[in-house]
Design a protein around this motif. Structure first.
Motif, PDB file in Angstrom:
ATOM      1  N   ASP A 153     -82.943  34.290 -60.315  1.00 51.30           N
ATOM      2  CA  ASP A 153     -84.038  33.807 -59.464  1.00 51.30           C
ATOM      3  C   ASP A 153     -83.634  32.505 -58.794  1.00 51.30           C
ATOM      4  O   ASP A 153     -82.889  31.695 -59.351  1.00 51.30           O
ATOM      5  N   ASN A 154     -84.134  32.314 -57.596  1.00 50.86           N
ATOM      6  CA  ASN A 154     -83.822  31.109 -56.835  1.00 50.86           C
ATOM      7  C   ASN A 154     -84.883  30.910 -55.762  1.00 50.86           C
ATOM      8  O   ASN A 154     -85.482  31.870 -55.285  1.00 50.86           O
ATOM      9  N   THR A 155     -85.119  29.652 -55.402  1.00 50.65           N
ATOM     10  CA  THR A 155     -86.010  29.327 -54.295  1.00 50.65           C
ATOM     11  C   THR A 155     -85.156  28.966 -53.090  1.00 50.65           C
ATOM     12  O   THR A 155     -84.307  28.073 -53.165  1.00 50.65           O
ATOM     13  N   TYR A 156     -85.357  29.671 -51.995  1.00 52.72           N
ATOM     14  CA  TYR A 156     -84.554  29.517 -50.793  1.00 52.72           C
ATOM     15  C   TYR A 156     -85.362  28.835 -49.692  1.00 52.72           C
ATOM     16  O   TYR A 156     -86.551  29.101 -49.525  1.00 52.72           O
ATOM     17  N   ASN A 157     -84.692  27.990 -48.914  1.00 53.50           N
ATOM     18  CA  ASN A 157     -85.286  27.405 -47.720  1.00 53.50           C
ATOM     19  C   ASN A 157     -84.731  28.178 -46.530  1.00 53.50           C
ATOM     20  O   ASN A 157     -83.517  28.192 -46.304  1.00 53.50           O
ATOM     21  N   ALA A 158     -85.613  28.823 -45.773  1.00 53.57           N
ATOM     22  CA  ALA A 158     -85.169  29.674 -44.665  1.00 53.57           C
ATOM     23  C   ALA A 158     -84.379  28.900 -43.614  1.00 53.57           C
ATOM     24  O   ALA A 158     -83.551  29.489 -42.909  1.00 53.57           O
ATOM     25  N   ALA A 159     -84.601  27.596 -43.514  1.00 51.53           N
ATOM     26  CA  ALA A 159     -83.843  26.797 -42.549  1.00 51.53           C
ATOM     27  C   ALA A 159     -82.356  26.796 -42.869  1.00 51.53           C
ATOM     28  O   ALA A 159     -81.518  26.622 -41.972  1.00 51.53           O
ATOM     29  N   ASP A 160     -81.996  26.993 -44.134  1.00 51.07           N
ATOM     30  CA  ASP A 160     -80.586  27.056 -44.519  1.00 51.07           C
ATOM     31  C   ASP A 160     -79.908  28.341 -44.045  1.00 51.07           C
ATOM     32  O   ASP A 160     -78.681  28.443 -44.105  1.00 51.07           O
ATOM     33  N   TYR A 161     -80.718  29.291 -43.588  1.00 52.09           N
ATOM     34  CA  TYR A 161     -80.181  30.598 -43.216  1.00 52.09           C
ATOM     35  C   TYR A 161     -80.478  30.947 -41.761  1.00 52.09           C
ATOM     36  O   TYR A 161     -80.575  32.115 -41.401  1.00 52.09           O
ATOM     37  N   GLY A 162     -80.612  29.928 -40.923  1.00 53.95           N
ATOM     38  CA  GLY A 162     -80.654  30.146 -39.484  1.00 53.95           C
ATOM     39  C   GLY A 162     -81.990  30.059 -38.805  1.00 53.95           C
ATOM     40  O   GLY A 162     -82.100  30.390 -37.621  1.00 53.95           O
ATOM     41  N   LEU A 163     -83.042  29.611 -39.511  1.00 49.93           N
ATOM     42  CA  LEU A 163     -84.353  29.477 -38.881  1.00 49.93           C
ATOM     43  C   LEU A 163     -84.695  28.015 -38.608  1.00 49.93           C
ATOM     44  O   LEU A 163     -84.265  27.128 -39.348  1.00 49.93           O
ATOM     45  N   ALA A 164     -85.483  27.798 -37.568  1.00 56.71           N
ATOM     46  CA  ALA A 164     -86.029  26.468 -37.302  1.00 56.71           C
ATOM     47  C   ALA A 164     -87.382  26.347 -37.989  1.00 56.71           C
ATOM     48  O   ALA A 164     -88.393  25.990 -37.383  1.00 56.71           O
ATOM     49  N   GLN A 165     -87.414  26.658 -39.272  1.00 55.27           N
ATOM     50  CA  GLN A 165     -88.645  26.653 -40.062  1.00 55.27           C
ATOM     51  C   GLN A 165     -88.282  26.350 -41.518  1.00 55.27           C
ATOM     52  O   GLN A 165     -87.424  27.020 -42.099  1.00 55.27           O
ATOM     53  N   THR A 166     -88.936  25.361 -42.090  1.00 53.92           N
ATOM     54  CA  THR A 166     -88.624  24.960 -43.468  1.00 53.92           C
ATOM     55  C   THR A 166     -89.447  25.777 -44.451  1.00 53.92           C
ATOM     56  O   THR A 166     -90.145  25.242 -45.314  1.00 53.92           O
ATOM     57  N   ARG A 167     -89.350  27.071 -44.328  1.00 51.70           N
ATOM     58  CA  ARG A 167     -90.120  27.998 -45.159  1.00 51.70           C
ATOM     59  C   ARG A 167     -89.376  28.227 -46.471  1.00 51.70           C
ATOM     60  O   ARG A 167     -88.217  28.662 -46.471  1.00 51.70           O
ATOM     61  N   GLU A 168     -90.027  27.957 -47.594  1.00 49.48           N
ATOM     62  CA  GLU A 168     -89.421  28.182 -48.895  1.00 49.48           C
ATOM     63  C   GLU A 168     -89.972  29.461 -49.514  1.00 49.48           C
ATOM     64  O   GLU A 168     -91.185  29.708 -49.480  1.00 49.48           O
ATOM     65  N   ARG A 169     -89.062  30.264 -50.083  1.00 52.36           N
ATOM     66  CA  ARG A 169     -89.459  31.502 -50.709  1.00 52.36           C
ATOM     67  C   ARG A 169     -88.695  31.707 -52.012  1.00 52.36           C
ATOM     68  O   ARG A 169     -87.498  31.414 -52.118  1.00 52.36           O
ATOM     69  N   PHE A 170     -89.423  32.237 -52.996  1.00 53.11           N
ATOM     70  CA  PHE A 170     -88.842  32.597 -54.286  1.00 53.11           C
ATOM     71  C   PHE A 170     -88.316  34.026 -54.184  1.00 53.11           C
ATOM     72  O   PHE A 170     -89.026  34.924 -53.720  1.00 53.11           O
ATOM     73  N   ILE A 171     -87.077  34.240 -54.585  1.00 54.75           N
ATOM     74  CA  ILE A 171     -86.499  35.579 -54.562  1.00 54.75           C
ATOM     75  C   ILE A 171     -85.806  35.842 -55.891  1.00 54.75           C
ATOM     76  O   ILE A 171     -84.967  35.054 -56.339  1.00 54.75           O
ATOM     77  N   LEU A 172     -86.194  36.946 -56.513  1.00 55.33           N
ATOM     78  CA  LEU A 172     -85.613  37.387 -57.773  1.00 55.33           C
ATOM     79  C   LEU A 172     -84.735  38.604 -57.495  1.00 55.33           C
ATOM     80  O   LEU A 172     -85.199  39.590 -56.926  1.00 55.33           O
ATOM     81  N   VAL A 173     -83.468  38.521 -57.881  1.00 53.19           N
ATOM     82  CA  VAL A 173     -82.547  39.638 -57.718  1.00 53.19           C
ATOM     83  C   VAL A 173     -82.185  40.161 -59.110  1.00 53.19           C
ATOM     84  O   VAL A 173     -81.817  39.391 -59.996  1.00 53.19           O
ATOM     85  N   GLY A 174     -82.326  41.454 -59.276  1.00 52.81           N
ATOM     86  CA  GLY A 174     -81.954  42.094 -60.538  1.00 52.81           C
ATOM     87  C   GLY A 174     -80.734  42.978 -60.364  1.00 52.81           C
ATOM     88  O   GLY A 174     -80.681  43.785 -59.431  1.00 52.81           O
ATOM     89  N   ARG A 175     -79.738  42.811 -61.222  1.00 53.77           N
ATOM     90  CA  ARG A 175     -78.540  43.647 -61.222  1.00 53.77           C
ATOM     91  C   ARG A 175     -78.540  44.504 -62.475  1.00 53.77           C
ATOM     92  O   ARG A 175     -78.593  43.981 -63.587  1.00 53.77           O
ATOM     93  N   ARG A 176     -78.507  45.813 -62.297  1.00 56.16           N
ATOM     94  CA  ARG A 176     -78.423  46.682 -63.461  1.00 56.16           C
ATOM     95  C   ARG A 176     -77.126  46.377 -64.222  1.00 56.16           C
ATOM     96  O   ARG A 176     -76.066  46.231 -63.606  1.00 56.16           O
ATOM     97  N   LYS A 177     -77.201  46.264 -65.511  1.00 54.40           N
ATOM     98  CA  LYS A 177     -76.101  45.707 -66.288  1.00 54.40           C
ATOM     99  C   LYS A 177     -74.831  46.549 -66.292  1.00 54.40           C
ATOM    100  O   LYS A 177     -73.758  46.041 -66.619  1.00 54.40           O
ATOM    101  N   ASP A 178     -74.932  47.814 -65.883  1.00 54.58           N
ATOM    102  CA  ASP A 178     -73.715  48.617 -65.819  1.00 54.58           C
ATOM    103  C   ASP A 178     -72.986  48.470 -64.488  1.00 54.58           C
ATOM    104  O   ASP A 178     -71.904  49.040 -64.299  1.00 54.58           O
ATOM    105  N   VAL A 179     -73.553  47.690 -63.546  1.00 52.07           N
ATOM    106  CA  VAL A 179     -72.880  47.415 -62.273  1.00 52.07           C
ATOM    107  C   VAL A 179     -71.834  46.333 -62.517  1.00 52.07           C
ATOM    108  O   VAL A 179     -72.161  45.236 -62.981  1.00 52.07           O
ATOM    109  N   ASP A 180     -70.596  46.632 -62.201  1.00 55.02           N
ATOM    110  CA  ASP A 180     -69.477  45.761 -62.559  1.00 55.02           C
ATOM    111  C   ASP A 180     -69.211  44.691 -61.502  1.00 55.02           C
ATOM    112  O   ASP A 180     -68.080  44.513 -61.046  1.00 55.02           O
ATOM    113  N   ALA A 181     -70.240  43.997 -61.075  1.00 58.40           N
ATOM    114  CA  ALA A 181     -70.093  42.877 -60.143  1.00 58.40           C
ATOM    115  C   ALA A 181     -71.398  42.108 -60.136  1.00 58.40           C
ATOM    116  O   ALA A 181     -72.478  42.700 -60.121  1.00 58.40           O
TER     117      ALA A 181
END
Length: 381
Positions: A153-181
């Motif tokens: 999990d991480n909180t991202y600021n959309a301005a860091d990814y190319g927007l002229a907007q300081t929008r913060e969003r929480f994003i949770l990424v789940g990786r199934r444990k048998d995925v080898d990366a």
């Protein structure tokens, strides 16, 4: 299906901001669902085929969703993504997170993940979800999925990814444990934040008769009272209600200590060479935040708001004015979704033996994967 294009099902899809960014990153949206008719119309209008359908997550079984996606019984899904309703977690809703029934849709999402078992999942929500307000829901998600998935999990600021907007969003990424990366949190894709001028400065003025601009969908001015226009005319770039002459102020502002800065963004005017704050569905009103145009005495238009969210100009939003405002204000910025999606796709490619773990993958359409990505590119990317 190309070895570089991966399958995705989108839940709580809204108008399709998250899907669009993931599609830019090389995922194919097999199907999607939401409960809002107008959002579904917007989603489907931009895509070939009516892939999105109406459904209530409380009544949707994982197997039904797999069938909608035409997945064979032995066929794996690469990614399940979604942005369940977040209004109950918003910091603007004091105490609402404790009893807002909408918040339980995040658990519906976790149940779908558990039933479908995708290789990865992405859950998006407001920044406060990752703090106290979402604590018990995060604990429940870990109970449901923690044994089978590694969670990042991480909180991202959309301005860091190319927007002229300081929008913060929480994003949770789940990786199934048998995925080898592993999933790696993407680094910012821009060295300096874009400005409002870069994002919307080339748009012409909307028609004076409040109609839609003939060349830019959803580019139409909001109707504002003469009194509010007069008030706003006194506000300089970066200013707010404190700049309005005392006799013109709303009664609720006349007895406020201006040195304390109460509600500083109300009647706020954007600055050309700075960034917009987080857009909400109230962006067409001076009284709801810093949504005034940097130069003209009007709120920003839906098209300007869509630009600030990272949507391309040919992405037309369907519905009445309220529907359109809600879709744009609640959307996941596609450039942020693309940055997340590229990191997930890299992990999948490593797991599939297409990439070596030491290999890197470009964060743009340029390079060896260019032909595998959609031709539609983010606005001003």
């Amino acid at each position: 299906m190309s070895e570089l294009r991966y399958s995705c099902i989108e839940s709580f899809c809204g108008p399709g901001g998250l899907s669009l960014g993931l599609e830019w990153a090389g995922f194919e949206t097999l199907t999607a669902f939401d409960h809002d008719d107008e959002s579904l119309d917007t989603f489907n209008q931009y895509r070939d085929g009516k892939v999105a359908f109406k459904a209530d997550s409380r009544e949707l079984e994982p197997e039904n969703l797999r069938n909608k996606a035409d997945l064979d019984s032995n066929e794996e899904l690469d990614l399940l993504s979604g942005g369940p309703p977040c209004q109950g977690f918003s910091k603007q809703k004091r105490g609402a997170h404790l009893g807002d029934e909408r918040n339980h849709r995040v658990i519906d999402f976790a149940v779908l993940v558990g039933g479908i078992q995708p290789r990865f999942f992405v859950l998006e929500n407001v920044a406060t979800f990752g703090k106290k307000r979402g604590k018990k829901f995060m604990a429940r998600i870990r109970d449901l999925l923690g044994e089978e998935y590694d969670l990042t999990d991480n909180t991202y600021n959309a301005a860091d990814y190319g927007l002229a907007q300081t929008r913060e969003r929480f994003i949770l990424v789940g990786r199934r444990k048998d995925v080898d990366a592993y999933f790696e949190i993407p680094k910012p894709t821009v060295g300096e934040w874009k400005t409002v001028r870069e994002q919307i400065g080339d748009l012409p003025e909307p028609p004076e008769d409040y109609s839609e601009h003939p060349e830019y969908p959803n580019h139409e001015a909001a109707r504002v009272s003469d009194k509010n226009v007069e008030r706003f005319s006194h506000v300089p770039p970066g200013g707010g209600w404190q700049d309005i002459p005392y006799d013109l102020r709303l009664d609720c502002h006349k007895d406020v200590d201006t040195s304390s800065g109460g509600w500083p963004d109300v009647y706020g005017r954007l600055e050309w060479d700075s960034q917009a704050p987080t857009l909400t569905k109230g962006f067409d009103s001076f009284t709801r935040g810093r949504y005034g145009h940097p130069e003209y005495d009007r709120p920003i238009t839906p098209r300007e708001a869509a630009r600030l969210q990272g949507f391309p100009d040919d992405y037309e939003f369907v519905g009445n004015k309220g529907d359109v405002r809600g879709q744009i204000g609640n959307a996941v910025p596609p450039p942020l979704a693309m940055a997340i999606g590229l990191k997930i796709r890299r992990a999948l490619m490593i797991d599939d033996g297409v990439l070596d773990k030491k290999d890197t993958m470009p964060m743009s359409r340029k390079g060896q994967y260019e032909l595998e990505l959609p031709e539609t590119t983010p606005a001003h990317s």
